[in-house]
Design a protein around this motif. Sequence first.
Motif, PDB file in Angstrom:
ATOM      1  N   ALA B 192      25.302-109.712 -31.529  1.00 57.78           N
ATOM      2  CA  ALA B 192      23.972-109.100 -31.496  1.00 57.78           C
ATOM      3  C   ALA B 192      23.068-109.921 -30.588  1.00 57.78           C
ATOM      4  N   HIS B 193      21.995-109.291 -30.141  1.00 59.39           N
ATOM      5  CA  HIS B 193      21.035-109.967 -29.260  1.00 59.39           C
ATOM      6  C   HIS B 193      20.440-111.198 -29.936  1.00 59.39           C
ATOM      7  N   ASP B 266      17.265-103.984 -31.002  1.00 59.03           N
ATOM      8  CA  ASP B 266      17.985-104.662 -32.089  1.00 59.03           C
ATOM      9  C   ASP B 266      17.423-104.341 -33.477  1.00 59.03           C
ATOM     10  N   PRO B 281      24.865-105.805 -26.313  1.00 63.74           N
ATOM     11  CA  PRO B 281      24.180-105.573 -27.583  1.00 63.74           C
ATOM     12  C   PRO B 281      22.820-104.925 -27.349  1.00 63.74           C
ATOM     13  N   ARG B 283      19.170-104.967 -27.223  1.00 66.59           N
ATOM     14  CA  ARG B 283      18.306-106.134 -27.012  1.00 66.59           C
ATOM     15  C   ARG B 283      16.976-105.947 -27.739  1.00 66.59           C
TER      16      ARG B 283
END
Lengths: 317, 428
Positions: B192-193, B266, B281, B283
Amino acid sequence: MYNPQLNSHGELIHLLSTESLPARILHQILDRAAGYVAAGDAGEKKHSDLAGKSVFNLFFENSTRTRTTFEIAQKRLSADVHSLNIQASSTAKGETLLDTIHNLEAMGADMFVVRHAESGAPFLIAKHVRPGVAVVNAGDGRHAHPTQALLDMYTIRHFKGDFRNLTVAIVGDILHSRVARSQIHALTTLGCPEVRVIGPKTLLPRDVEQLGVRVFHDLKEGLKGVDVVIALRLQNERMNGALLPSANEFNQFYGLSREKLALAQPDAIVMHPGPMNRGVEIDSAVADGKQSVILDQVTFGIAVRMAVMSILSEARA
Amino acid sequence: MITLIQNGRLLDPASGHETVADLYLADGRIAGIGEAPAGHVADQTLDAAGLTVIPGLIDLAARLGEPGGEHKNKLQSELRAAVAGGVTTLCAMPDTHPALDEPGLVQMLRQRADGLGLAKVLPLGALTRGLAGSELTEFAKLRDAGCVSFSQADAPLADTRVLYRAMQYAATYGITLRLRPQDVRLASGGVAHDGQVATRLGLPAIPSVAETVAISTIVILMKDSGASVHLERVSTREGLEMIAAARNYGLKLTADVSINHVHLADIDIGYFDSNMRLSPPLRGVTDRDAIQHALLDGTISAICSDHSPVGNDDKLLPFGEAKPGASGLELLLPLVLAWAEQKRVPLAQALARITSGPAELLGLDAGRIAVGAPADLCLYDPHATWRVMPETLLSSGKHTPFVGMEMRGRVRHTLVGGRLAYTEPGAA
């Protein structure tokens, strides 16, 4: 917003995280735990809250202490206890995580206590279990360890009375710590006005201050005037490499020693979620010293886990 | 044979020209607008009253599951999904099983796709053998077999020397490489970001510098080698700033984004929703806003679906274990329409990013409504609303971040080379 931990009556149906749990629920758990502690002191250890209920402990990741205290808590509540040690990832094992869950449901499970290396795994399980089946997160990845945080809150309340005038410092590897995340959410919800995190930049996650904490990189600065010091475990594999050059340097700058602890309030308590690396994040003189409440944490952990499972078993469908 | 499309609202995204007029198609091309080509009458008529007629969508990146998914007829399901989404031309990603690294595999894919008579497939060749990142594939032979460009897809290209040689070799033949800018080591282990959401959820993070470090390497090697590069799925604000600067400097650098990253950030991961597990991912919100801005100022010239069908076994897993990717072919058009509506982007400008923009990048004589252009067309009802339901998607992949959401804009007919390749069930 939708909260997977509460039902439409606002009752706890799963314990997945301390985040987004109302203070009312946190206090309910701590109060219930206090009842079990008092009963235990009066010699009444056994209760019937979970009589006839099947509880499955699913530890997809290693644990000794957490699993043992959960089992003790379950037995004291008269549950039928089944512990499975599944120390392989769900995908490597061939059977998927959800297949495992559905199979155990078919055997009549009422509650799952889950530890998993992947952040969020208990949320996935909670989303797919039958209505009425409860999920307790016993630690998921770096995300959450709510029963540990709750027993820490119990310990703080026991020794300090109230959260609303406390300064709490959490020291060490915040980046990889599910304990720290759960503690931060619980402390802020319970009204603690200042939570500090102290560590080198490699061990602090990005934007951590947005969780409502003050960031310190200097341990001596960060410990000044605090009422509670929580040292976190530094995993062995993180002691040498790109995150930290050595355990020795970490101990010198971020290890809790008697001299550094002297900067905190004279009546400050020292906590550690265990297992400890003596001489790394905490010196023996502190761990075994007068201000240490580390063994009290372990004792209270059983009552707190009893409280969580008892409350979950009461939720309306 | 002459086909007449009657009473539709014709919209040419490149010019912005919009008019209600009849459209005549002959020999696979647009033969007349407003009036029949001299001396001809229509043999076949399609009523397009109330519909908007646009060039068929051109999608720079879709995964079709073949080679590798023949036993499940993947190519057919994905190309059906394409035409149901109004997509008439798409680039097939090379991360198949085996990877598209030999001319024979490319020819087979093209033959199978041609035989289906659905959307046109432009294969992307694997940049390295088996996408292993060490040996170049036969660019020139693969190009002659039909590859329009070369890409590593999401497979790492850790060795900078291989990247440098690939750029020099591609420049020899005037081939534009497609590169996903992501530094392998900086992204290692991340899901993930690196921002507030990953911090809260305790998800291993991929920092923005994983993208910007890769872009800076690519830009420096472009200056030296003279190569032209198209960056796939840019995701960060800082990366977009670097691309704009490189373009101002005069480098032949272009870029695309996925439709998911136009709409989502996100924060949409919520409680570990694995439908939001994407690569790159999702962002931060400021990155998403920068993407929307870059689509307007021309830094990004195309939006792709980044269609990646993922089955339940790979998606119903904890977030970090779930396979990245989402189905997108059937959602590309309504999601672009939604972006235009929400951000008050002129419709033609928004649609250009899925028609004339990618056509120009590919050097295709398509993506426009003009006499002589290929009769690749999408006829959609701009007012029809529908809900994204997994069971009604034609793709074999039923997972999308937009599941359950209401879409506005429904494809009624898709024509490829003047032939009806799709008509919505129940449509006249």
